[in-house]
Write an enzyme that holds these catalytic residues in place. Structure first.
Site, PDB file in Angstrom:
ATOM      1  CE1 TYR A  17      -1.643  -1.848  -1.874  1.00  0.00           C
ATOM      2  CE2 TYR A  17      -2.019  -3.268  -0.241  1.00  0.00           C
ATOM      3  CZ  TYR A  17      -1.769  -2.828  -1.549  1.00  0.00           C
ATOM      4  OH  TYR A  17      -1.566  -4.151  -2.278  1.00  0.00           O
ATOM      5  CD  GLU A  39       2.197  -8.309  -3.493  1.00  0.00           C
ATOM      6  OE1 GLU A  39       2.366  -8.991  -2.784  1.00  0.00           O
ATOM      7  OE2 GLU A  39       0.951  -7.676  -3.668  1.00  0.00           O
ATOM      8  CD1 TRP A  47       0.875  -4.406   2.178  1.00  0.00           C
ATOM      9  CD2 TRP A  47       2.614  -5.209   0.501  1.00  0.00           C
ATOM     10  NE1 TRP A  47       0.932  -3.701   0.732  1.00  0.00           N
ATOM     11  CE2 TRP A  47       1.594  -4.309   0.111  1.00  0.00           C
ATOM     12  CE3 TRP A  47       3.278  -5.788  -0.336  1.00  0.00           C
ATOM     13  CZ2 TRP A  47       2.020  -4.076  -1.445  1.00  0.00           C
ATOM     14  CZ3 TRP A  47       3.753  -5.647  -1.472  1.00  0.00           C
ATOM     15  CH2 TRP A  47       2.898  -4.527  -2.080  1.00  0.00           C
TER      16      TRP A  47
END
Length: 188
Positions: A17, A39, A47
């Protein structure tokens, strides 16, 4: 020779990522929608949890298509809450639909969500020069303004911290460490 990366990119999924998405300018509305949804889904979670469930959420959420999601009914939301492969939070699932509807209204008003969101930074990424992760803010005046405006337009799960993370993710701000190999690649 070891590749220098931001200190948070440790696991393979984080590295992938970090190296291929985080901080790169995104102007595609479907990708922008996916990122603002992810988000919001991340609120209260790591995350890494989101990255691990991302593909399953893509499948469950019709490839993050806001036109389809905006029409989800009670039965569809209940079905999603039974899916163990996604974030099963009722408020977040409800927000998914509300946010899709608000997203479509912004597209109508501005021609694209891209035009709407990037105007907050005058269509140019903010380039920071951090040397330590502790220097990176969790929110800014701009993320405050985005949050306030998104809430006024009907979005949910778009607090200032979430909006700043969104800005980082879509390249509105370059918060790679200056010594990270991705820093220069994301200078615009």
């Amino acid at each position: 020779m070891e590749i220098k990366r931001c200190p948070w990119a440790k696991k393979d999924i984080d590295i992938e990522y970090h190296d291929n998405e985080w901080g790169k300018a995104v102007h595609d509305d479907n990708k922008l929608f996916e990122m603002i949804i992810l988000e919001g889904m991340q609120a209260g979670l790591s995350w890494n949890t989101i990255l691990n469930k991302r593909e399953d959420m893509r499948l469950a959420f019709d490839n993050f298509n806001p036109e389809i999601i905006a029409k989800y009914d009670i039965a569809k939301k209940e079905q999603l809450l039974l899916n163990p492969n996604i974030i099963r939070n009722k408020a977040k699932i409800n927000a998914l639909v509300t946010n899709a509807q608000a997203f479509l209204r912004i597209q109508e008003d501005y021609g694209s969500f891209d035009s709407y969101i990037w105007r907050f930074v005058d269509d140019q990424p903010i380039i920071n020069s951090w040397t330590e992760i502790s220097q990176v803010p969790i929110s800014t005046e701009i993320s405050d303004a985005i949050s306030k405006d998104l809430y006024a337009r009907g979005f949910k799960f778009v607090g200032s911290i979430i909006c700043y993370s969104f800005m980082q993710a879509i390249g509105m701000v370059n918060d790679h460490m200056v010594w990270c190999e991705q820093y220069k690649m994301n200078l615009g």
